[in-house]
Design an enzyme around this catalytic site. Sequence first.
Site, PDB file in Angstrom:
ATOM      1  N   GLY A 272       0.767  -1.350  -0.105  1.00 34.75           N
ATOM      2  CA  GLY A 272       0.111  -0.024  -0.162  1.00 34.75           C
ATOM      3  C   GLY A 272       0.857   1.164   0.248  1.00 34.75           C
ATOM      4  CE1 TYR A 273       2.492   1.765   4.527  1.00 37.76           C
ATOM      5  CE2 TYR A 273       4.744   1.063   4.692  1.00 37.76           C
ATOM      6  CZ  TYR A 273       3.457   1.274   5.248  1.00 37.76           C
ATOM      7  OH  TYR A 273       3.550   1.182   6.622  1.00 37.76           O
ATOM      8  N   GLY A 274       2.382   4.160  -1.394  1.00 36.86           N
ATOM      9  CA  GLY A 274       2.676   4.727  -2.983  1.00 36.86           C
ATOM     10  C   GLY A 274       2.104   3.663  -3.853  1.00 36.86           C
TER      11      GLY A 274
ATOM     12  CE  LYS B 249       3.710  -2.817   7.509  1.00 35.37           C
ATOM     13  NZ  LYS B 249       4.248  -1.758   6.592  1.00 35.37           N
TER      14      LYS B 249
END
Length: 329
Positions: A57-59, A83
């Site tokens: 989910g990061y960026g 994750k």
Amino acid sequence: MQTRRLGRSDLEVPVICFGCWAIAGGVWWGEQDEQDAIDAIHEAIDLGLNFFDTAEGYGAGASEELLGRGLRGVRDRAIVATKASPNHHSPEALKQACEDSLRRLDTDWIDLYQLHWPNREVPFEDTWAAMEDLIEEGKVRVGGVSNWGPGDLDEILRAGHPDVDQVSYSLLFRAIEYEIKPKCIEEDVSVLCYSPLMQGLLAGKFASPDDVPEGRARSRHFSKERPGTRHGEEGAERETFDAISAIGEIADEIGEEMTRVAIAWLIAQPGVGSVITGIRNPDQARDNAAAADLTLPSDVIDELRQVTEPLKAKLGPNADMWEGESRIR
Ligand SMILES: NC(=O)c1ccc[n+]([C@@H]2O[C@H](COP(=O)([O-])OP(=O)(O)OC[C@H]3O[C@@H](n4cnc5c(N)ncnc54)[C@H](OP(=O)(O)O)[C@@H]3O)[C@@H](O)[C@H]2O)c1
């Protein structure tokens, strides 16, 4: 660097971890120089800070891709945690998400695969069975969860044993001490602390709440009047900045940087496996790695606990940094 074994697994990790959210830049973190991030990754590995935490989910995958580029040629020396987002917790989706993360990270295995937030629509036993398949297939070494509270932990522990619970924990956010940390200790689940510097507040960068950039003033510390907040609460701005001043004074008295004191305090807490500090450049890698060598005297540890009690009491046991109605149960 000092290492600790995670949960009941045989995975040993350094007490400090390189958090890779901020290197994705974007709306929350602002512009990121890509070369700075890659240099920071190399510097960290040389310092023994070779444990990296990212997420699909990061960026939207950008952080995993950047970490993958940074680890090219040195993957064997690194421990990689990522994750799966909650919308990917059905068995098929988890397996696909894992394949996608492996591709972006440019690696054949993930050392620690975590369920980023609970998805209570999918039975935990089904999700965990898929996690165990991934471990069996050698794609994942160790499985864990993130943002799981005591009730969710009870439920997933009936299906298997996550070796970590990654939760928000810092001198400015001690909510997990009420119920989550005792539960993790009881069940041999290592706590991985995220936002240990409270997204820069504990770096002493901001003199008042008005100085904090919008993306970082969304937590329950800040008033609901601040743009981007979702919690609907009055916040605890006075208690937060009183605590920052008091921590700063203690750091000055012992002649240490506040960032290092904040990280060292967490390392000294029972149940903590590793402290995930967001790092964006080689200087921050060096600074934060040095916290592993700082052993705080017990009276200082206690004083830091005392000066942050009023803030802890004001924010209460809700371990969700962003929502008034906790998503962590
Ligand atoms: N599981 C979850 O739901 C979850 C949620 C949040 C975070 N995380 C993980 O935890 C990691 C860390 O959390 P975080 O990034 O939210 O917050 P953090 O570690 O508390 O703060 C990171 C920020 O602190 C500043 N900083 C770091 N080291 C510094 C130093 N030595 N001197 C001065 N400033 C320093 C940097 O600010 P500047 O940007 O101003 O340089 C950096 O962006 C993330 O990267 C991610 O891996 C997980």
